[in-house]
Design a protein around this motif. Structure first.
Motif, PDB file in Angstrom:
ATOM      1  N   ALA A 231       0.903  -1.161   0.073  1.00 45.73           N
ATOM      2  CA  ALA A 231       0.220  -0.021   0.072  1.00 45.73           C
ATOM      3  C   ALA A 231       0.808   1.288   0.120  1.00 45.73           C
ATOM      4  N   THR A 232       2.035   1.402   0.605  1.00 48.08           N
ATOM      5  CA  THR A 232       2.999   2.458   0.672  1.00 48.08           C
ATOM      6  C   THR A 232       4.013   2.445  -0.306  1.00 48.08           C
ATOM      7  N   SER A 233       4.095   1.516  -0.967  1.00 48.30           N
ATOM      8  CA  SER A 233       5.035   1.356  -2.022  1.00 48.30           C
ATOM      9  C   SER A 233       5.196   2.596  -3.028  1.00 48.30           C
ATOM     10  N   GLN A 234       6.451   3.034  -3.278  1.00 50.33           N
ATOM     11  CA  GLN A 234       6.518   4.126  -4.555  1.00 50.33           C
ATOM     12  C   GLN A 234       6.926   3.711  -5.475  1.00 50.33           C
ATOM     13  N   TYR A 235       7.013   2.376  -5.703  1.00 47.24           N
ATOM     14  CA  TYR A 235       7.662   1.429  -6.909  1.00 47.24           C
ATOM     15  C   TYR A 235       6.322   1.001  -7.483  1.00 47.24           C
ATOM     16  N   THR A 236       6.475   0.683  -8.723  1.00 42.89           N
ATOM     17  CA  THR A 236       5.104  -0.142  -9.457  1.00 42.89           C
ATOM     18  C   THR A 236       5.595  -1.942  -9.296  1.00 42.89           C
ATOM     19  N   ARG A 237       7.036  -2.249  -9.291  1.00 41.99           N
ATOM     20  CA  ARG A 237       7.289  -3.324  -9.546  1.00 41.99           C
ATOM     21  C   ARG A 237       8.229  -3.766  -8.211  1.00 41.99           C
ATOM     22  N   LEU A 238       7.966  -4.757  -7.596  1.00 44.06           N
ATOM     23  CA  LEU A 238       8.430  -5.256  -6.368  1.00 44.06           C
ATOM     24  C   LEU A 238       9.121  -6.735  -6.424  1.00 44.06           C
ATOM     25  N   PRO A 239      10.309  -6.999  -5.899  1.00 45.86           N
ATOM     26  CA  PRO A 239      10.397  -8.624  -6.267  1.00 45.86           C
ATOM     27  C   PRO A 239       9.933  -8.975  -4.850  1.00 45.86           C
ATOM     28  N   VAL A 240       9.592 -10.240  -4.948  1.00 44.51           N
ATOM     29  CA  VAL A 240       8.924 -11.245  -3.929  1.00 44.51           C
ATOM     30  C   VAL A 240       9.839 -12.260  -3.800  1.00 44.51           C
ATOM     31  N   ILE A 248      14.491 -15.647  -4.512  1.00 42.59           N
ATOM     32  CA  ILE A 248      13.745 -14.854  -5.348  1.00 42.59           C
ATOM     33  C   ILE A 248      12.733 -15.321  -6.171  1.00 42.59           C
ATOM     34  N   GLU A 249      11.275 -15.208  -5.832  1.00 42.86           N
ATOM     35  CA  GLU A 249      10.308 -16.196  -6.501  1.00 42.86           C
ATOM     36  C   GLU A 249       9.775 -15.158  -7.768  1.00 42.86           C
ATOM     37  N   GLY A 250       9.894 -13.954  -7.888  1.00 42.06           N
ATOM     38  CA  GLY A 250       9.608 -13.313  -9.100  1.00 42.06           C
ATOM     39  C   GLY A 250       9.284 -11.827  -8.673  1.00 42.06           C
ATOM     40  N   PHE A 251       8.811 -11.282  -9.555  1.00 45.53           N
ATOM     41  CA  PHE A 251       8.342  -9.745  -9.652  1.00 45.53           C
ATOM     42  C   PHE A 251       6.792  -9.400  -9.588  1.00 45.53           C
TER      43      PHE A 251
END
Length: 432
Positions: A231-240, A248-251
């Motif tokens: 909810a507070t992220s300033q990015y549109t793509r985040l690593p999971v 890493i599982e993906g983006f």
């Protein structure tokens, strides 16, 4: 010759001197003309520019025909001056005539026309091409003979006329051209052009977000914490990932889940089902190469890995574009996301700010061959983890550590100007 009036001989001598000046001026004009302006005009149908370009494809031939003509008229002028001297005052006037002719040719057939051609090469070269091109075709056998002898002589010192490059510019020469065009190109466009040239030299590790600074979603964290991060992220793509970015599982593309997310029925299973495969970027990849890969693969973000597959950081398309067009930050107080200008004129710089970013924003010229971040520069210089309040000089600029966190510098204050006493320091000073 005895039957020719002196007035006609003087007129012929003047004509030969004028011809000599034309040959001299055309030689200087063709050799000093702006090749790129000439090519531009030739592409737009300028006949004179087209002929000049064709002549300069083999400079040995155009020089051959010019020098043949120049030497012929100079020798003819010398013979004619000798005849005039004999007619006027006999053999005793020959030496005087030779001296006067040398002075006249030097002024009116060499210095003056060549200076004019050097100042206005285009005005001289294009009209001269209309004469030199048919003259070259007419005298081609003689020109070929002279050039063959001259080229054979040059081949002894391993000079080949066929190896002429056509005046192609290197990257550094292009940078000089762009810098010299400040009156024709807006400053912002100038910086963009220079940024494009720099893409060939920069690597992904120069602009990546270092591993400790990567923001992502840990699937093993409590789900409410992950919801808050989304909810507070300033990015549109985040690593999971799970536990560590190495797992890493993906983006996840936040815009694609925004509807379900705000309806309140978004679950960890939904998150995992929307992941995309991560893109891995080998360290040492050039920015220009990676930009093309992003474009070809329709990706915007990737993880930089070393030769062992360990993740070093995260590189995004936005970071590469910022190298060309500048920062996308919307905070009026921030010059970049990592550098903020204070009211007193100092700069607050995050330790993760890259050396390239500091050079670009502050106008410094720090080497990019060593550490890639301000934190790396400080640790390399001090060889220890500094405490808050520690001061040092980097390239003569005072830097004060504002905050440290664990084993790295979190933020530092930088003075915008060198102190007068340390304009050219012999060694770096450290105090705390």
């Amino acid at each position: 010759m005895e039957d020719i009036p002196l007035s006609l001989l003087f007129l012929a001598l003047g004509g030969l001197i004028i011809l000599s000046g034309c040959f001299s001026g055309s030689e200087t004009a063709l050799m000093s003309i702006n090749r790129y302006r000439m090519r531009h005009l030739a592409r737009h149908g300028n006949r004179g520019a087209s002929l000049a370009e064709r002549l300069l494809q083999r400079p040995d031939r155009v020089l051959g025909v010019i020098l043949l003509g120049n030497n012929f008229v100079n020798i003819a002028a010398s013979s004619l001056a000798t005849v005039i001297a004999l007619r006027i005052h006999g053999e005793s006037a020959i030496a005087i005539a030779a001296g006067l002719l040398t002075l006249v040719i030097l002024i009116f057939a060499e210095v003056a026309p060549k200076t004019l051609a050097a100042v206005h090469p285009q005005r001289i070269a294009f009209p001269a091409s209309y004469v030199l091109w048919p003259l070259l075709r007419l005298l081609y056998p003689l020109v070929w003979l002279v050039n063959s002898a001259a080229n054979a002589l040059l081949s002894i010192i391993r000079v080949r006329v066929e190896d002429v490059s056509g005046g192609n510019l290197s990257r550094d020469e292009l940078r000089t051209v762009v810098n010299e065009a400040s009156g024709l190109i807006p400053a912002r466009h100038q910086r963009m052009l220079l940024g494009i040239l720099d893409l060939e030299q920069a690597k992904v590790e120069d602009i990546m977000v270092p591993r400790p600074e990567i923001i992502g979603i840990d699937l093993n964290d409590p789900w409410p914490d992950s919801i808050e991060r989304i909810a507070t992220s300033q990015y549109t793509r985040l690593p999971v990932y799970r536990d560590s970015i190495d797992n890493i599982e993906g983006f996840i593309h936040l815009r694609k889940i925004i509807g379900e997310f705000y309806r309140g029925n978004f679950t960890p299973e939904d998150l995992c089902s929307r992941l995309t495969e991560p893109l891995f970027i080998p360290e040492g990849t050039g920015l220009h190469t990676q930009l093309l890969k992003f474009q070809h693969q329709r990706e915007r973000v990737g993880l930089v890995v070393d030769e062992y597959g360990d993740i070093l950081g995260l590189a995004a398309l936005e970071d590469i574009l910022e190298e060309v067009v500048g920062e996308f930050t919307t905070d009026p107080g921030s010059l970049t996301r990592s550098i903020t200008r204070r009211e007193d004129g100092t700069y607050l710089v995050e330790g993760s700010a890259t050396v390239r970013e500091i050079n670009r924003v502050l106008g410094w010229n720090l080497s990019t061959a060593g550490p890639k971040t301000l934190n790396g520069l400080v640790l390399e210089q001090l060889e220890t983890i500094p405490e808050s309040g520690t001061s040092l000089l980097i390239d003569g600029y005072p830097v004060t550590i504002v905050q440290t966190h664990g084993n790295r510098v979190k933020a530092a204050e930088i003075q915008p100007e060198r102190p007068k006493s340390t304009q050219r320091p012999k060694r770096q000073g450290i105090s705390s």
